[in-house]
Write an enzyme that holds these catalytic residues in place. Structure first.
Site: not given
Length: 194
Positions: A128-129, A132
């Site tokens: 998920h990071e 980004h």
């Protein structure tokens, strides 16, 4: 009938314009200052949050697992391996990605994330990071952090003036009313803006 505050504002337009320009100048200067500080990349953000960089030769099994997961996802995503930081004092489950682009990105993970999640769950959080990083979300987040800092400075200034005004005694009380009329809105503007 015109309320007293509206009447005062109509009689003193220069004061209104001057105060507005001063508030905007403080916000802009504080935001610029914070943005320049954060310009060093994701590592600066992670360290400012209390993170410490995890060494590549760590022998801690949880930290080693985290580095392995970050490296695996970095290879799979085709981006350089970001710096990895641990927020040792944070027991909650949380993580973040910071930086201007993939080459100066950093990933921060709390101690709670390392101790609570298993490897598969940790992979999901780190992936998920990386989303980004790959989507460029961080380019927007750093200027927003600068703007929020500018608004925080306004709120803190208002709070400081309010504290000082509460200590005034005697015949200077009339001046305190004017100061309170300025400081209270500053505090409200700063905190509401944030």
């Amino acid at each position: 009938y015109m309320p007293p505050l509206a009447e005062w504002l109509a009689v003193h337009p220069r004061m209104v314009v001057g105060t507005t320009l001063m508030v905007l100048a403080v916000i802009v200067l504080a935001s610029f200052y914070k943005t320049m500080l954060l310009g060093g990349g994701g590592g600066v953000v992670a360290r400012s949050l209390g993170g410490s960089r995890i060494s590549a030769d760590t022998t801690d099994p949880l930290q080693r697992r985290l580095l392995n997961v970050v490296e695996e996802i970095s290879i799979a995503a085709g981006v350089p391996m970001p710096e990895v930081y641990l927020l040792e004092q944070e027991s909650g489950i949380n993580a973040f990605a910071a930086g201007h682009n993939a080459s100066n990105a950093a990933i921060g993970v709390t101690r709670g994330t390392l101790t609570t999640l298993n490897r598969a769950e940790l992979q999901g959080v780190i992936a998920h990071e990386f989303s980004h990083i790959l989507n460029g979300d961080m380019r927007l987040n750093l200027p927003l952090m600068g703007l929020l800092f500018g608004l925080l400075v306004i709120a803190l200034n208002g709070r400081t003036v309010l504290r000082g005004a509460s200590r005034v005694r005697g015949d200077r009380k009339s001046g305190v009313i004017i100061v309170l009329g300025i400081a209270l809105p500053l505090r409200i503007i700063g905190y509401e803006g944030m």
